[in-house]
Motif scaffolding. Structure first.
Motif, PDB file in Angstrom:
ATOM      1  N   PHE A 106       0.823  -1.201   0.000  1.00 61.74           N
ATOM      2  CA  PHE A 106       0.000   0.000   0.000  1.00 61.74           C
ATOM      3  C   PHE A 106       0.864   1.260   0.000  1.00 61.74           C
ATOM      4  O   PHE A 106       0.577   2.218  -0.725  1.00 61.74           O
ATOM      5  N   LEU A 107       1.902   1.257   0.806  1.00 59.27           N
ATOM      6  CA  LEU A 107       2.775   2.425   0.855  1.00 59.27           C
ATOM      7  C   LEU A 107       3.499   2.628  -0.472  1.00 59.27           C
ATOM      8  O   LEU A 107       3.725   3.763  -0.902  1.00 59.27           O
ATOM      9  N   THR A 108       3.845   1.526  -1.136  1.00 57.93           N
ATOM     10  CA  THR A 108       4.548   1.617  -2.414  1.00 57.93           C
ATOM     11  C   THR A 108       3.638   2.144  -3.523  1.00 57.93           C
ATOM     12  O   THR A 108       4.063   2.951  -4.363  1.00 57.93           O
ATOM     13  N   ALA A 109       2.384   1.692  -3.519  1.00 58.46           N
ATOM     14  CA  ALA A 109       1.457   2.086  -4.592  1.00 58.46           C
ATOM     15  C   ALA A 109       0.781   3.425  -4.320  1.00 58.46           C
ATOM     16  O   ALA A 109       0.260   4.046  -5.252  1.00 58.46           O
ATOM     17  N   LEU A 110       0.797   3.882  -3.091  1.00 55.40           N
ATOM     18  CA  LEU A 110       0.047   5.088  -2.721  1.00 55.40           C
ATOM     19  C   LEU A 110       0.397   6.318  -3.563  1.00 55.40           C
ATOM     20  O   LEU A 110      -0.508   7.066  -3.960  1.00 55.40           O
ATOM     21  N   PRO A 111       1.680   6.581  -3.868  1.00 55.40           N
ATOM     22  CA  PRO A 111       1.982   7.770  -4.681  1.00 55.40           C
ATOM     23  C   PRO A 111       1.353   7.755  -6.066  1.00 55.40           C
ATOM     24  O   PRO A 111       1.318   8.802  -6.738  1.00 55.40           O
ATOM     25  N   LEU A 112       0.830   6.609  -6.503  1.00 57.54           N
ATOM     26  CA  LEU A 112       0.280   6.482  -7.853  1.00 57.54           C
ATOM     27  C   LEU A 112      -1.233   6.606  -7.888  1.00 57.54           C
ATOM     28  O   LEU A 112      -1.839   6.453  -8.951  1.00 57.54           O
TER      29      LEU A 112
END
Length: 419
Positions: free
Chosen positions: A140-146
Motif C-alpha cells: 500500500f505504501l509503495t502504490a500510494l503515490p500512484l
C-alpha cells in the motif's frame, strides 16, 4: 490487507449509507459498494482457507483440481482487490484532491502500518501459514503515490511491472544466493530485529509475497477500480481481458517450456520433481539448489515470474467480472450468495480469525490437523468455511463493519484532523 470496499445493491448504488467506509460521501456509483466485489473477496477468502486447512492437491479428482486452482490464485485475487480498495478510499472514479486527498493518503498510511504490525503478530503465532498482511502494508505504501493516475496509466504500469520486475527480482535473488549483502542489511535492520524476520529484505525480495513482484497485482486492481463497472460492456471487456491474460500467461508458459531447449529438464532438476505442471500448478515446488534461468518460463502461482503474474491477473479479472455480472444480471442468485458476500465484507476479520483458530487448535488444544494429503482434511476445511460464513452473515445483519474492519476504521480517524 485493506479488505474493505464500499456497499451497494447489485450493480446499483446503495440506498442505505450516507457515507462509505472510508468516510467519503456516498450516493454515486463511484462511492457505492458493488456487491460483486464482496462476492469475489469471499471467494478469495475461501480459496486461502483451502490452501491453509484443506487436503493436499495430490488427493486428485475434482476436489484436488479445485484445490489446485485456488492455490496462489486466491492470494493474487486478494492483491488485485486490495488495489481496488485503495482507489475506493482515495477516490473513485476521480481521485480526491486538496484536504480530502491528504486525509485519504494519511488514512492509507495508518492502515498500512497497522496491517504490517498485525501481520507480524500473526506470523509470531507460528501456524506455518505464510501471512500476507505485512507484505500488503508495504504494498500500500509503495502504490500510494500512484493513486491519482488514470486507469489507462495504471494498467500500463501494471503491464510494465509484470514484464520487468520478475527479471529484476531474479537477478536480486541470485545475488543474494551468491553473497552476504542481504544478511548484512538484515543485521542492521530495526524491523528485522523487532520482528525476528529478515525485515525489509524479506518484504521486498525473499518472502512468499515479495513487494517487487506483487505490485503489478495491486496496480491492476487500481486500474479496474477506475472503470464504470455498472456497465455491462465494461464487464464484458474486463472478462475478455482476463481470459486473454490467462491464456497468455499459462499458455505462454506451456509453450515456452517446450520450445526452449532443456527448460523442462532444468526446472525438474532444480525442484527434484516433474516439471510437467509448472506452467500452471505450484505442485512443481520450489528450486532447492539454486534457481535456473529456465525458472523464468514457469507460471506456477508463487513462482514470481512474468508468466505467473500475467496468468494470475487474468484469473483474478475473470473472477471479478463473473461476480459483478452475477450481481448485476442475476439478483435472485445474488441473494443466495449473500452469505459469501458477507464473508467478503468482513474479509480481514475472517482471514485473521482463521489463523488464530489454527493456532488455537494446534498449539492450545494440540490437535493434529491432517497434512498428509488425505481427504480427512476436507471436513476441517468445510468446518472453517461454515464457521466463517455463519459468523459473517450474522454479524453483517447487525453491524456495517466487521470487528477488525471497525477497529481499523477507528484507528484511521486521526486523519480527519489533517488540514
Amino acid at each position: 490487507m485493506t479488505l474493505n470496499a464500499t456497499l451497494a445493491v447489485p450493480a446499483q448504488v446503495s440506498r442505505e449509507p450516507k457515507t462509505d467506509r472510508s468516510g467519503a460521501p456516498a450516493g454515486t456509483p463511484a462511492t457505492g459498494r458493488l456487491i460483486g466485489i464482496d462476492l469475489a473477496r469471499g471467494l478469495a477468502v475461501f480459496g486461502m482457507y483451502s490452501a491453509h486447512v484443506g487436503p493436499d492437491v495430490t488427493v486428485g479428482g475434482p476436489t484436488g483440481f479445485l484445490l489446485e486452482m485456488a492455490r496462489g490464485r486466491s492470494s493474487a485475487l486478494f492483491a488485485v482487490l486490495a488495489g481496488f480498495s485503495l482507489i475506493i478510499i482515495t477516490g473513485r472514479p476521480q481521485p480526491r484532491t486538496g484536504r480530502a486527498g491528504r486525509q485519504a493518503v494519511v488514512r492509507i498510511m495508518i492502515r498500512a502500518v497497522l496491517l504490517a504490525a498485525l501481520g507480524y503478530a500473526l506470523t509470531a503465532l507460528d501456524t506455518q501459514v505464510d501471512v500476507i498482511l505485512s507484505f500488503y502494508g508495504l504494498l500500500f505504501l509503495t502504490a500510494l503515490p500512484l493513486y491519482r493516475l488514470r486507469g489507462r496509466t495504471l494498467a500500463l504500469l501494471a503491464a510494465a511491472g509484470a514484464l520487468i520486475l520478475p527479471q529484476v527480482l531474479y537477478v536480486i535473488r541470485k545475488s543474494i544466493e551468491g553473497g552476504n549483502w542481504a544478511d548484512a542489511i538484515a543485521a542492521r535492520d530495526p524491523l528485522a530485529r523487532i520482528t525476528g524476520t529478515d525485515g525489509i529484505v524479506e518484504l521486498l525480495f525473499t518472502g512468499e509475497y515479495p513487494v517487487l513482484t506483487w505490485l503489478p497485482f495491486l496496480l491492476a486492481g487500481m486500474a479496474v477500480a477506475r472503470l464504470d463497472l455498472t456497465r455491462s460492456g465494461i464487464r464484458s471487456r474486463l472478462a475478455a481481458t482476463g481470459g486473454a491474460l490467462a491464456l497468455l500467461g499459462y499458455g505462454g508458459s506451456w509453450l515456452a517450456m517446450r520450445l526452449v531447449p532443456h527448460a523442462l529438464s532444468a526446472v525438474a532438476a532444480a525442484t527434484g520433481d516433474s516439471a510437467s505442471s509448472a506452467w500452471w500448478s505450484d505442485t512443481v515446488g520450489e528450486p532447492e539448489n539454486g534457481t535456473p534461468l529456465s525458472w523464468l518460463l514457469v507460471a506456477a502461482p508463487h513462482s514470481q515470474t512474468t508468466f505467473s503474474i500475467v496468468g494470475n491477473t487474468g484469473v483474478a479479472l475473470l473472477v471479478i467480472a463473473g461476480c459483478l455480472s452475477v450481481a448485476a444480471l442475476m439478483p435472485r442468485l445474488t441473494r443466495l450468495a449473500t452469505p459469501m458476500a458477507a464473508v467478503g465484507m468482513t474479509a480481514l476479520t475472517v482471514y485473521v480469525g482463521h489463523i488464530v483458530a489454527l493456532w488455537f487448535l494446534t498449539h492450545v488444544w494440540h490437535l493434529a490437523l491432517v497434512e498428509d494429503g488425505s481427504m480427512a482434511a476436507l471436513p476441517v476445511l468445510l468446518g472453517f468455511i461454515a464457521g466463517a460464513t455463519l459468523l459473517a452473515t450474522v454479524w453483517t445483519r447487525l453491524f456495517r463493519r466487521g470487528p477488525l474492519e471497525y477497529l481499523l476504521h477507528i484507528a484511521t480517524r486521526p486523519a480527519r484532523h489533517i488540514r
